[in-house]
Design a protein around this motif. Structure first.
Motif, short mmCIF file in Angstrom:
data_model
loop_
_atom_site.label_atom_id
_atom_site.label_comp_id
_atom_site.label_asym_id
_atom_site.label_seq_id
_atom_site.Cartn_x
_atom_site.Cartn_y
_atom_site.Cartn_z
N LEU A 247 29.55 23.33 17.32
CA LEU A 247 29.39 24.21 16.16
C LEU A 247 29.26 23.37 14.88
O LEU A 247 29.59 22.18 14.87
CB LEU A 247 30.60 25.15 16.03
N LEU B 299 33.76 30.64 15.64
CA LEU B 299 33.17 31.94 15.98
C LEU B 299 33.64 33.02 15.01
O LEU B 299 32.88 33.94 14.68
CB LEU B 299 33.53 32.32 17.41
N ALA C 225 31.50 32.72 11.98
CA ALA C 225 30.18 33.30 12.22
C ALA C 225 30.22 34.81 12.09
O ALA C 225 29.32 35.43 11.49
CB ALA C 225 29.68 32.90 13.61
N GLN C 226 31.27 35.42 12.64
CA GLN C 226 31.41 36.88 12.52
C GLN C 226 31.59 37.30 11.07
O GLN C 226 31.04 38.31 10.63
CB GLN C 226 32.59 37.35 13.38
N SER D 270 30.48 35.74 8.42
CA SER D 270 29.21 35.58 7.71
C SER D 270 28.27 36.75 7.96
O SER D 270 27.52 37.16 7.07
CB SER D 270 28.52 34.28 8.15
N GLN D 271 28.35 37.32 9.18
CA GLN D 271 27.47 38.44 9.53
C GLN D 271 28.11 39.80 9.25
O GLN D 271 27.46 40.83 9.42
CB GLN D 271 27.10 38.36 11.01
#
Length: 451
Positions: free
Chosen positions: A108, A379, A382-383, A385-386
């Motif tokens: 990552l 992870l 990432a969640q 950010s979205q």
């Protein structure tokens, strides 16, 4: 690499990495990487600050706060915050240094850092912990952000402390962003994050067992040290996969299952409830009389097991304890804690691996074996950010894939750079060190950090 005599933990971490690079053919093939090692061993930035807060008696208390922003070549600084009276720069530099390469092995986009304070949460009220966290974040908030530095929890910093600090950051900076990981599920956290380090450790070791032709966890006896988050979830996953867990420990001693018995998942959950109340494992042995608590010992000299998982703290397996594990017939050792084995223990395991080939004990370093925690933190980022949440199954599948890739990366890199004789198991410590280092060094070179 320059360091001070007062930094023994950092010196140990540096020498452990450097020695495996020197003993491999990496520097023969790429002598320019010696320059990269000098550069990467010095943090990009060290932040120290005072933390002033008021206890429940109205008395002013002062602690030292730190953040070591070690390397950002691969992404934002990423690493935990530790609240413990032993916290100092040597320990945080060692942890931050290890974090660089651990994060690289996840695949990552994560840099490496570490921080914390010499604050002891034991014996403090919720109100005192809240006041400390707010005061700590008041200063730290000036130096972190979702695209700059994303701390997580560590020893002394769990969901409660992350919540207080996230609230303080939001108030100070007037923004909601994924600046901390390990958050609550309803305000940006990821499923599987509490379990991730322990689960990931077991997933990694399962690949070791399979590669060595020893089947799986099913039917194996497992010794685990520690009884905190990592140890608890490593035990639960090992039990789920059919293993018998025969030990746990705390700072004062070890708890053992009687011969022919093992801990159940319910036992581990009851121990977890005790730990939340800051109670010793002696309380569990008193209520469950079949388990024996021995004060002043670690598990390794009191068990006969197939797998040993140090999950407590640094340097918890000595050379003598490594020899005891080998004599008892243990086949696999993997660190759930950071730098869980002393250099003497690592040397002992590695010498046995070379001498006894396919029948040897096989050791895996924490930077690979316990990377599951920071992987799921990535992870979670990432969640955030979205602005979405993944299911428990999706996060767990991604974690399994990351741990498999970390194992294969270390294995393949060892085969490429470390000379072995026929039938000898590859060195996972050398392979993991080289793989993580090369990835970071190449990125630093491309960014102009060395040439």
């Amino acid at each position: 690499m320059s360091s001070l005599p007062s930094e023994p933990e950092f010196e140990q971490a540096y020498k452990e990495l450097a020695s495996t690079l020197e003993e491999s053919t990496l520097f023969e093939q790429h002598p320019e990487y010696r320059t990269a090692l000098k550069v990467v061993s010095i943090p990009e930035r060290i932040i120290q600050f005072r933390v002033v807060w008021e206890d429940d008696n109205g008395q002013l208390q002062i602690n030292r706060g730190y953040r070591v922003q070690f390397n950002s070549a691969l992404g934002p600084y990423k690493g935990g915050l530790r609240f413990h009276p032993t916290v100092n720069l040597s320990i945080l530099k060692f942890l931050g240094f290890e974090q660089i390469f651990k994060n690289a092995l996840t695949g990552l986009n994560l840099g490496g850092g570490k921080g914390g304070a010499d604050f002891d949460p034991k014996g403090k009220s919720d109100n005192e912990i809240r006041k400390f966290c707010v005061a700590f974040m008041r200063e730290l908030s000036k130096h972190i952000g979702a695209e700059t530095d994303v701390p997580a929890g560590d020893i002394g910093v769990g969901g409660r402390e992350i919540g207080y600090m996230f609230g303080a950051y939001r108030a100070e900076r007037n923004k909601w962003e994924g600046v901390l990981t390990g958050k609550g599920g309803s305000w940006g956290g990821s499923l599987i994050r509490p379990e991730a380090t322990g689960f990931g450790l077991v997933y990694y070791v399962n690949h070791m067992i399979g590669h060595a032709g020893q089947g799986s966890f099913k039917g194996k006896k497992v010794a685990i040290s520690g009884s905190g988050n990592v140890a608890q979830f490593a035990a639960i996953k090992a039990i789920e996969l059919g293993a018998s867990v025969v030990s746990l420990s705390d700072s004062k001693g070890s708890l053992f299952a009687p011969e022919g018995s093992s801990f159940s998942s319910e036992d581990v959950e009851n121990i977890s409830a005790l730990k939340l109340k800051h109670q010793s494992l002696t309380a569990f042995s008193s209520s469950e009389s079949k388990y024996k608590y021995i004060a002043g010992v670690r598990p390794w000299t009191h068990v006969k097991v197939d797998i040993a998982l140090p999950c407590a703290t640094q340097n918890e397996v000595s050379k003598e304890e490594a020899e005891a594990l080998i004599s008892s017939g243990a086949r696999f050792v993997a660190e759930g804690s950071n730098m869980g084995c002393t250099q003497g223990a690592i040397d002992t395991f590695e010498a046995h691996r070379k001498e006894h080939k396919g029948q040897a004990i096989w050791y895996a370093p924490g930077k690979a074996a316990n990377a599951g925690g920071v992987a799921v933190s990535g992870l979670e980022m990432a969640q955030n950010s979205q602005r979405i949440s993944w299911s428990r199954q999706e996060v767990d599948e991604r974690l399994k894939g990351i741990m498999e890739a970390a194992f294969k990366n270390g294995l393949d890199t060892s085969i490429k750079y470390v000379k072995t004789s026929e039938g000898e198991l590859p060195s996972l410590v050398a392979g993991s060190n080289i793989a993580g280092f090369v990835k970071v060094a190449m990125a630093m070179h491309d960014l102009g950090d060395w040439w």
